[in-house]
Design an enzyme around this catalytic site. Structure first.
Site, PDB file in Angstrom:
ATOM      1  N   CYS A 184       1.075  -1.138  -0.102  1.00 23.98           N
ATOM      2  CA  CYS A 184       0.448   0.201  -0.101  1.00 23.98           C
ATOM      3  C   CYS A 184       1.149   1.122   0.446  1.00 23.98           C
ATOM      4  O   CYS A 184       0.272   2.229  -0.541  1.00 23.98           O
ATOM      5  CB  CYS A 184      -0.858   0.111   1.240  1.00 23.98           C
ATOM      6  SG  CYS A 184      -1.903  -1.636   0.992  1.00 23.98           S
ATOM      7  N   GLU A 335      -1.724   5.813  13.712  1.00 24.85           N
ATOM      8  CA  GLU A 335      -0.942   7.287  12.702  1.00 24.85           C
ATOM      9  C   GLU A 335      -1.494   8.596  13.485  1.00 24.85           C
ATOM     10  O   GLU A 335      -0.682   9.625  12.806  1.00 24.85           O
ATOM     11  CB  GLU A 335      -2.410   7.702  11.051  1.00 24.85           C
ATOM     12  CG  GLU A 335      -1.789   8.585  10.249  1.00 24.85           C
ATOM     13  CD  GLU A 335      -2.499   7.897   8.894  1.00 24.85           C
ATOM     14  OE1 GLU A 335      -3.449   7.301   8.618  1.00 24.85           O
ATOM     15  OE2 GLU A 335      -1.857   8.681   8.186  1.00 24.85           O
ATOM     16  N   LYS A 356      -9.861   7.776   1.737  1.00 23.87           N
ATOM     17  CA  LYS A 356     -10.675   6.426   1.705  1.00 23.87           C
ATOM     18  C   LYS A 356     -12.285   6.296   2.482  1.00 23.87           C
ATOM     19  O   LYS A 356     -12.693   5.287   2.068  1.00 23.87           O
ATOM     20  CB  LYS A 356      -9.781   5.826   2.663  1.00 23.87           C
ATOM     21  CG  LYS A 356      -8.754   5.121   1.384  1.00 23.87           C
ATOM     22  CD  LYS A 356      -7.503   3.889   2.532  1.00 23.87           C
ATOM     23  CE  LYS A 356      -5.908   4.284   1.686  1.00 23.87           C
ATOM     24  NZ  LYS A 356      -5.193   5.865   2.120  1.00 23.87           N
ATOM     25  N   PHE A 420       0.977  -3.235   4.171  1.00 30.40           N
ATOM     26  CA  PHE A 420       2.313  -4.112   4.339  1.00 30.40           C
ATOM     27  C   PHE A 420       3.472  -4.832   4.778  1.00 30.40           C
ATOM     28  O   PHE A 420       3.992  -4.291   3.193  1.00 30.40           O
ATOM     29  CB  PHE A 420       1.442  -5.573   4.486  1.00 30.40           C
ATOM     30  CG  PHE A 420      -0.297  -5.588   4.802  1.00 30.40           C
ATOM     31  CD1 PHE A 420      -0.272  -4.402   5.612  1.00 30.40           C
ATOM     32  CD2 PHE A 420      -1.091  -6.377   3.879  1.00 30.40           C
ATOM     33  CE1 PHE A 420      -1.621  -4.567   6.491  1.00 30.40           C
ATOM     34  CE2 PHE A 420      -2.387  -6.575   4.552  1.00 30.40           C
ATOM     35  CZ  PHE A 420      -2.506  -6.399   5.378  1.00 30.40           C
TER      36      PHE A 420
END
Lengths: 437, 146
Positions: A184, A335, A356, A420
């Site tokens: 990602c 985050e 998102k 990941f």
């Protein structure tokens, strides 16, 4: 750093944008949806997902690459997400108003963050049908029937570098090309790599972006097994709610985003419209766990700090953060901790949104699409929405964009992408009005 | 003009031509109108080497026949041995004569000696592929297993 400041700095301009996303098949439609809060998340239609615990996704709708690409033969080498890439890249090139020509082709580069899965589901089914008739894969039959019976183009389409080679072929790019595979983080790292190509003089122009689709039975099953997706099938438009206390997973999306980058002075000389300066990027590796992020934000902290240093920006210059913000419990908390660690009290003055919330997670495409969104935010002086945030998680105590329209002059915008495997990327963009050569 | 080895009538060619043309148009991303019977695939329709594999694969599916890879080259040689057909990569006089008979659909001025064996595919026209299909169909009726 000290010695570099006195040296002439190569700056990089963003002069073209192209998007094919779950919100629309071009930049304008996508941007409008982000400003009005129209969702791209709905029940999955491209295959029968009725047997899955998660039956919703963020699909690209009604996109026909033949409307963007006249070279029909090239499209036979393309699978679904290569079509997205060609479409978005063509839009970006047209938007920039410049394309590789014989004299300039060797000065063009291309860097992409490309899809995680090479083989399409239908091709797996076909291989199973041919080579495992009795339930057992018979490798020797690949040797007999494989050569005589299988579609020779499957191999071409499934190459990890195929998207890249189709772009090079289509645009006639002849300088330098590479593809980034860091899950990602791919799209963001591709854009950051493109900046370095221009800075070190390898290229004067770079077509850069990311593309992906894991919206197929194998991809969906994989993320279901990991428990990473929101199972809120009955409320697709509410399912992705980054930073909300009730968030329960991400939404699998697909699409592509592309940017045309140019050496700043050359872009100015030709009178190009400059959306923003692509001021730099920062990268770090968590080396913590394969899929977990470090709860303290370790990893993303270093990526953001490096990006600021690379762009010669101060933390207090940053006005907008397009967060990685997947809507998984762990990512969003970690985050926010990282943002707080890097920006301290200034974190309260940074507007934050995760797009998102409306378009799902475009995996290898996400970082590039979101960098393009930052460029649009700077250009239009408007911030995209963080949808579905009704009960903020007390551990996510940042200033989220919850109302629309949200006008704000953006001096510096940053975009996070974490993958990941522990790759962390942060790209940083600056308002062109603030660039003084 | 045709040798006894592969006598194929114009009617047989015309019977498969519409579907062959459709298949080639699809594979090469061209309009059907471009795919004339006499059009050379490489020079006329911009085909590259992998397109030949793709076209053969598509024709096999379309006509439900088997066309072994390398069949065109093998057929082109006919009864000649490899040495009789080519020397050091170039066609012999006998080879050239044989090829011209086999590719009777290709206009004579395109057989300019010397011809490199590896350039034979440059001569192929749409009709070459029609004949390939007809031959494969005939083969299939001879031995159903192909």
């Amino acid at each position: 750093m000290g010695g570099i400041v006195t040296r002439a700095r190569v700056r990089v301009a963003i002069t073209g944008l192209g998007l094919v996303t779950p919100l629309g098949n071009d930049t304008r439609t996508t941007w409008e949806a982000l400003l009005t809060g129209r969702t791209g998340i709905a029940p999955i239609m491209t295959f029968d997902a009725s047997g899955f615990p998660v039956r919703i996704g963020a699909e690209v709708k009604g996109f026909d690459p033949r409307t963007a690409i006249e070279d029909r033969k090239l499209l036979k080498f393309s699978n679904r997400y290569h079509g997205f890439a060609l479409g978005a890249a063509e839009e970006a090139i047209r938007d920039a108003g410049i394309r590789p020509e014989n004299a300039s082709a060797a000065r063009w580069g291309c860097v992409v963050g490309s899809g995680m899965m090479g083989i399409e589901f239908g091709e797996l089914v076909e291989a199973h049908r041919r080579f495992a008739v009795d339930g057992h894969i018979a490798p020797e039959r690949f040797g007999i029937d494989g050569i005589a019976g299988a579609d020779p183009l499957v191999f071409c389409r499934s190459q990890a570098n195929n998207g890249l080679s189709l772009l090079l072929q289509h645009f006639g790019i002849r300088g330098y090309a590479t593809a980034v595979h860091t899950a990602c983080a791919s799209g963001g790292q591709a854009v950051g790599t493109a900046v370095k190509l221009i800075r070190r003089g390898t290229a004067d122009f770079v077509l850069t972006g990311g593309f992906d689709s894991m919206l197929n039975p194998v991809g969906l099953a994989a993320f279901c097994l990991l428990g990473a997706l929101s199972p809120d099938n009955d409320e697709p438009e509410r399912a992705s709610r980054p930073f909300d206390r009730t968030r329960n997973g991400f939404i699998l999306g697909e699409g592509a985003g592309f940017l045309v980058l140019e050496e700043w002075n050359a872009a100015c000389r030709r009178g190009a419209r400059i959306y923003a300066e692509l001021a730099g990027d920062g990268n770090s590796l968590s080396s913590y766990r394969i899929t977990d992020s470090h709860p303290s934000g370790d990893g993303p902290i270093q990526a953001m700090a490096q990006a600021l240093a690379d762009a010669r920006a101060r933390p207090e210059d940053v006005d907008y953060l397009n967060a990685h913000g997947t809507s998984t419990p762990m990512n969003d908390r970690s985050e926010c901790a990282a943002v707080r660690a890097v920006f301290g009290a200034h974190a309260d003055r940074i507007a934050v949104s995760s797009t998102k919330s409306l378009m799902g997670h475009l995996i290898a495409g996400a970082g590039a699409v979101e960098a393009a969104i930052c460029a649009l935010a700077i250009h239009h002086g408007l911030l995209p929405l963080n949808a579905n945030l009704h009960e903020p998680d007390p551990e996510c105590d940042l200033d989220f964009v919850r109302d629309l329209p949200h006008p704000r002059r953006v001096g510096v915008a940053i975009s996070n992408s974490f993958g990941f495997g522990g790759s962390n990327n942060c790209v940083i963009l600056r308002n062109p009005e603030d660039v003084h050569i | 003009m045709q040798s006894s080895y592969d006598t194929i009538s114009k009617d047989e060619v015309m019977e498969v031509y519409p579907k062959v043309a459709e298949t080639i148009a699809e594979a090469l991303g061209r309009d059907l109108d471009d795919v004339k019977l006499t059009a050379p695939l490489m020079e006329g329709l911009d085909a590259e080497s992998i397109d030949f594999l793709d076209i053969v694969f598509r024709l096999e599916r379309q006509f439900k026949v088997k066309i072994p890879r390398g069949k065109i080259a093998e057929d082109a040689r006919g009864t000649l041995s490899e040495e009789e057909f080519e020397q050091k990569g170039y066609l012999t006089q006998a080879g050239l004569k044989r090829l011209q008979e086999h590719l009777s659909e290709v206009s004579p001025e395109r057989f300019r000696s010397p011809i490199k064996a590896r350039d034979i595919p440059r001569l192929f026209t749409v009709e070459t592929f029609c004949k390939l299909v007809v031959r494969a169909q005939k083969q299939a009726t001879k031995s159903p297993d192909g």
